[in-house]
Design an enzyme around this catalytic site. Sequence first.
Site, short mmCIF file in Angstrom:
data_model
loop_
_atom_site.label_atom_id
_atom_site.label_comp_id
_atom_site.label_asym_id
_atom_site.label_seq_id
_atom_site.Cartn_x
_atom_site.Cartn_y
_atom_site.Cartn_z
N GLY A 1 100.40 25.54 -94.51
CA GLY A 1 99.96 24.17 -94.64
C GLY A 1 100.08 23.36 -93.37
N GLY B 1 98.13 23.52 -90.74
CA GLY B 1 96.82 23.16 -90.21
C GLY B 1 96.21 24.21 -89.29
N LYS B 2 96.81 25.41 -89.27
CA LYS B 2 96.32 26.45 -88.36
C LYS B 2 94.88 26.86 -88.67
CE LYS B 2 99.61 29.52 -88.95
NZ LYS B 2 100.48 28.84 -89.93
N GLU C 1 96.28 35.12 -86.20
CA GLU C 1 97.22 36.01 -86.91
C GLU C 1 96.75 37.46 -86.82
OE1 GLU C 1 99.99 34.97 -88.06
OE2 GLU C 1 99.82 32.92 -88.79
#
Length: 204
Positions: free
Chosen positions: A1, A3-4, A129
Amino acid sequence: GAGKTTLVDIILGLLTPVSGHILFNGEIDLQDDIRGWQNKVGYVQQNIFLVDGSIRENIAYGISEDAISVQQIEQAASLAKLIEWVSSLPDGFDTNVGERGIGISGGQRQRIGIARALYNNPELLLLDEATSALDNQTEKALMEDVYSMKDDRTIILIAHRMDTIKKCDRVIVLDKGTIAGVGDYETLREENAIFQEISVQSSD
């Protein structure tokens, strides 16, 4: 959560900011030339989609066979450190990876994803990621190779694992959709409370 994902979508030009501007080269508004901007970006995400086809086809994904450049395939594979492995395979770049890459390791899937992103020699490489599903040893080896490219292009790493970002020139800390800190890794470890908290959570 934090904001990535939203930040990734904004950088890729998939979302339009409700206020402010995203500039590249310090002067060109991304929204004024989204296609031109996207042509400069190579994007690698955590889950690499591979077709049931050859390594060559997966690196040049979306490009018709008669338009694939052997030189660009080899250059991208070299940057992604795939050459030694591909050379050891009987069929080389024509080796079939199997459905969803079932015939190869997770590390090789990610390297093919990086080679795909590098095929058109982008100025910006965005890794979202991209190594978080790998074991520590494979991730470390892959990240060493990623860092070796930074002299030739801008690299943006989006990660929550601290070891992934230790060698970054600049770290931006996100918290609940806002920028909570900017600096190098060591400075943030010493001075930024949110980054310290993230570091502790990451090491647990």
